[in-house]
Design a protein around this motif. Structure first.
Motif, short mmCIF file in Angstrom:
data_model
loop_
_atom_site.label_atom_id
_atom_site.label_comp_id
_atom_site.label_asym_id
_atom_site.label_seq_id
_atom_site.Cartn_x
_atom_site.Cartn_y
_atom_site.Cartn_z
N MET A 6 0.82 -0.89 -0.02
CA MET A 6 0.10 -0.03 0.05
C MET A 6 1.52 1.68 -0.09
O MET A 6 -0.04 2.08 -1.12
CB MET A 6 -1.42 0.09 1.38
N THR A 7 2.14 1.29 0.97
CA THR A 7 3.00 2.30 1.05
C THR A 7 3.87 2.51 -0.79
O THR A 7 2.69 4.05 -1.57
CB THR A 7 3.88 2.67 1.96
N ARG B 30 0.26 9.42 -5.18
CA ARG B 30 0.59 10.82 -5.02
C ARG B 30 1.35 11.84 -6.55
O ARG B 30 1.45 12.77 -6.54
CB ARG B 30 1.50 10.96 -4.36
N SER B 31 2.66 10.95 -6.68
CA SER B 31 2.92 11.30 -7.52
C SER B 31 2.78 11.54 -9.15
O SER B 31 2.96 12.10 -10.14
CB SER B 31 5.01 10.43 -7.79
N THR B 32 1.84 10.68 -9.68
CA THR B 32 1.24 10.59 -11.31
C THR B 32 0.29 10.68 -10.87
O THR B 32 -0.58 11.47 -12.06
CB THR B 32 1.24 9.38 -11.34
N VAL C 177 -5.60 15.14 -13.90
CA VAL C 177 -5.90 13.74 -13.72
C VAL C 177 -7.14 14.54 -12.50
O VAL C 177 -7.14 14.97 -11.09
CB VAL C 177 -5.71 12.31 -12.43
N ARG C 178 -8.25 14.64 -12.77
CA ARG C 178 -9.79 15.08 -11.86
C ARG C 178 -10.52 14.47 -10.43
O ARG C 178 -10.21 14.69 -9.60
CB ARG C 178 -10.89 15.80 -12.61
N ASN C 179 -9.84 13.43 -10.87
CA ASN C 179 -10.35 12.13 -9.83
C ASN C 179 -10.20 10.77 -10.29
O ASN C 179 -9.98 10.33 -11.65
CB ASN C 179 -12.00 12.04 -9.47
N PHE C 180 -9.55 10.38 -8.52
CA PHE C 180 -9.61 8.82 -9.89
C PHE C 180 -10.16 7.88 -8.03
O PHE C 180 -10.79 7.86 -6.81
CB PHE C 180 -8.45 8.12 -9.81
N LYS C 181 -10.39 6.51 -8.46
CA LYS C 181 -10.93 5.79 -8.28
C LYS C 181 -10.52 4.29 -7.56
O LYS C 181 -10.04 3.81 -8.99
CB LYS C 181 -12.40 4.95 -7.64
#
Length: 155
Positions: free
Chosen positions: A117-118, A125-127, A134-138
């Motif tokens: 997970m880390t 966080r970087s991509t 990117v507006r949003n991701f799930k």
């Protein structure tokens, strides 16, 4: 343009999709052609872009990549140049196993392989950032691989 495949080409492709390391002699015997014919046909399939890559498929758990995520991505701006930029970015990311432009509520679906997970958190966080449109991701996390493959069965 679709490649016209005859029964022999399809038989060769079905064999090679199961095991691309098969010796030419074995392929030729299975499809009832000479070794030279099998070799010519395989080379033609490569030259025509039907066979795009020959790879080894690795079990992620056995190599320390115990986390696989399916990530749905909504872009901030939807235009061709921004989409192409995002596709190039995904191609450059070693953690991204697959990237698909999809229809519906999201723009892209990617498969990400991470150590834990880390590691996945650092990737997001970087991509998957506003700077990358990117507006949003799930994220959906794979619990079990019931079936995972690449074979397209040709008949």
């Amino acid at each position: 343009m679709n490649q016209i495949l005859d029964e022999t080409d399809k038989a060769i492709l079905n064999l090679l999709q199961d095991d691309a390391t098969l010796p030419l002699k074995t392929v030729a015997e299975h499809v009832h052609v000479s070794i030279a014919t099998a070799q010519r046909r395989i080379q033609a399939l490569i030259d025509n872009g039907v066979i795009t890559k020959q790879v080894a498929i690795v079990n992620p758990d056995k190599v320390g990549y115990g986390l696989t995520a399916v990530v749905m991505i909504e872009m901030e701006r939807s235009n061709t140049s921004m989409q192409h930029r995002f596709e190039r970015l995904m191609n450059a990311q070693p953690q991204v196993m697959s990237c698909y432009e999809v229809s519906g509520d999201v723009d892209f679906m990617i498969m990400v392989s991470a150590k834990n997970m880390t590691d996945y958190h650092l990737f997001t966080r970087s991509t998957l950032t506003y700077e990358n449109n990117v507006r949003n991701f799930k994220s959906q996390f794979v619990m079990n691989f019931t079936k995972s493959g690449t074979k397209i069965m040709l008949d």
